[in-house]
Each structure stands twice: as C-alpha cells, then as structure tokens.
Design an enzyme around this catalytic site. Structure first.
Site, PDB file in Angstrom:
ATOM      1  N   TYR A 248      12.727  -6.256  -6.062  1.00 55.27           N
ATOM      2  CA  TYR A 248      13.005  -4.886  -5.631  1.00 55.27           C
ATOM      3  C   TYR A 248      13.986  -4.200  -6.584  1.00 55.27           C
ATOM      4  O   TYR A 248      13.787  -3.050  -6.998  1.00 55.27           O
ATOM      5  CB  TYR A 248      13.570  -4.916  -4.212  1.00 55.27           C
ATOM      6  CG  TYR A 248      13.806  -3.570  -3.585  1.00 55.27           C
ATOM      7  CD1 TYR A 248      12.747  -2.811  -3.108  1.00 55.27           C
ATOM      8  CD2 TYR A 248      15.100  -3.062  -3.438  1.00 55.27           C
ATOM      9  CE1 TYR A 248      12.962  -1.572  -2.509  1.00 55.27           C
ATOM     10  CE2 TYR A 248      15.326  -1.839  -2.844  1.00 55.27           C
ATOM     11  CZ  TYR A 248      14.258  -1.092  -2.371  1.00 55.27           C
ATOM     12  OH  TYR A 248      14.476   0.136  -1.782  1.00 55.27           O
TER      13      TYR A 248
ATOM     14  N   LYS B  34      13.370  -0.833  -8.882  1.00 58.00           N
ATOM     15  CA  LYS B  34      14.171   0.376  -8.708  1.00 58.00           C
ATOM     16  C   LYS B  34      14.975   0.715  -9.960  1.00 58.00           C
ATOM     17  O   LYS B  34      15.207   1.893 -10.263  1.00 58.00           O
ATOM     18  CB  LYS B  34      15.098   0.207  -7.498  1.00 58.00           C
ATOM     19  CG  LYS B  34      14.353   0.137  -6.165  1.00 58.00           C
ATOM     20  CD  LYS B  34      13.542   1.402  -5.904  1.00 58.00           C
ATOM     21  CE  LYS B  34      12.925   1.417  -4.522  1.00 58.00           C
ATOM     22  NZ  LYS B  34      12.228   2.679  -4.206  1.00 58.00           N
TER      23      LYS B  34
END
Length: 242
Positions: free
Chosen positions: A153, A157
C-alpha cells in the site's frame, strides 16, 4: 456551475464524502465504483437535494482497456471533465515476509496503475478544451512515512505522489493543477484498528481519527478558483501525524 467532476471509488468513505460535498456545492458529479448497491444509495442521496440523479460509471480501475473505453465514451457523449479525483483504492495488509504475490500485485494494479488507466484517456480532451482544470490524487500518510504491514500500500501511494508531481510540471502552463491529498487515519470502512485503536490514537497529536468530510473539504477547495496557483503539492489531512 457547469463543471463535471469524476470521482473514482465514490461508493463509500472519502469518495462518497467528496461526491456529496461537491454535489451540494453545485458541481456535476460523476460517480464511479463496482458496488452497484452502494453507488445507487449515493446517487439517491444526491438526487434528494438537487433533484438530479448523477451519472454512474462502472469499470475496474485496474483494467486499462475497460477504463479507456468507458471514459472516452462518457467524454464523447457528455463533454470533458473539469476535475478528476483519483480516489479508488484497496488494502491487502500483511508483513512483507508473509505477503502473497497476488496481494502485492492487486494493490499496485488498483492503487497505482489506475493513475495511468484513468488519467491517460481523459488528459488530451482536458488539454484540448483549453480551460482551467483540476486533478486530485488521493495518496496516504503511508506513502510519505511508510507503515508496518503496508509495504504494498505504501509503495502504491508513494508512487502516486511521484507520478502526480511529474504530471503537475507537464500541465502547469495549461492551467491544469495536479495535487495530492495524503489522509492519515480517517474513519472509513477501510480503517479497522481493532484492539490497537487506543494505542494508535495516542500517536496522533490531535488525539482522534479524522472524518471523511474533512478530506472532502480540502478536495473542494483544491477544485476551486481560489486554488488556481496551487499545484504539485502533497497536503496532509492527518491530525499532525507527520
């Protein structure tokens, strides 16, 4: 205000909050997602206060061909977007040693590759319109400082931040701004802290979890004319977490 704004992942959480807030502010909101039932609930809520049911686009942001076709068809039929909020995303948390290949790839495909899949088809029509426009990319505090159990993740990002900063340079002279919002811990269905909630909140200087509408308020500002000179920025909504 005749300004069309596409919000990916707008069936719940931050995306839903953005959709409701912008619709109330007079924007023509285009909803997107894969959960038909939740999207209908959001559309019905918008229709209650402005009398018009918003358009709904359904496609997988990780599917390049499908995204391109549906977005091009919508632009051809209804006109160019004034703004895009790239919000759709998923988590598949685990320590890196225990992370399955599928969990790495699915998060990168959905969160990071959607930058290309969604923005590339809409960019030339936006440029050719020769009008001011806004692109908002939803990153995360994890993309800035990393987080245990979120290597996939955090990578996705952080990649969004780099991609957005690069795109901002390319588009600045065309009066198209590109900015990132980096939320911290926000009270959504994706935020399941369980027994760790109290300990995690102690790490946040504001001593609380944020609300989706606090992120949506920033998105609304970045879409406005008042934000015309703000581009290539990463703005945190995190209670002082970083």
């Amino acid at each position: 205000m005749d300004k069309r704004v596409l919000i990916t992942g707008s069936s719940s959480g931050i995306g839903k909050a953005c959709a409701l807030r912008l619709a109330r502010g007079g924007y023509e909101v285009i909803l997107h997602g894969r959960n038909a039932a939740n999207l209908k609930l959001v559309a019905d809520e918008i229709a209650k206060f402005n009398g018009i049911a918003p358009k709904i686009l359904k496609f997988d942001v990780s599917d390049t061909a499908s995204a391109r076709q549906i977005l091009q068809d919508d632009i051809g039929a209804n006109g160019v977007y004034y703004g895009v909020i790239l919000n759709a995303g998923i988590t598949r948390d685990n320590t890196f040693a225990g992370l399955e290949e599928s969990d790495w790839k699915s998060v990168i495909d959905t969160n990071l590759n959607s930058f290309y899949n969604v923005l590339n088809p809409i960019l030339l029509p936006m440029i050719r319109a020769k009008k001011p426009a806004r692109i908002i990319v939803m990153s995360s505090v994890s993309g800035i400082m990393g987080n245990r159990g979120q290597s996939n993740y955090a990578a996705s990002k952080a990649g969004l931040i780099a991609a957005a900063k690069s795109l901002a340079i390319e588009l600045a002279s065309r009066k198209i701004t590109v900015n990132c919002i980096a939320p911290g811990l926000i009270d959504t269905a994706m935020t399941d802290l369980g027994e760790l909630k109290d300990e995690i909140i102690k790490q946040i200087p504001a001593r609380r979890i944020g609300q989706s509408d606090e992120v949506a308020a920033l998105a609304e500002f970045l879409l406005s004319q008042n934000a015309a000179y703000i581009t290539r920025q990463v703005i945190g909504v995190n209670g002082g977490l970083c």
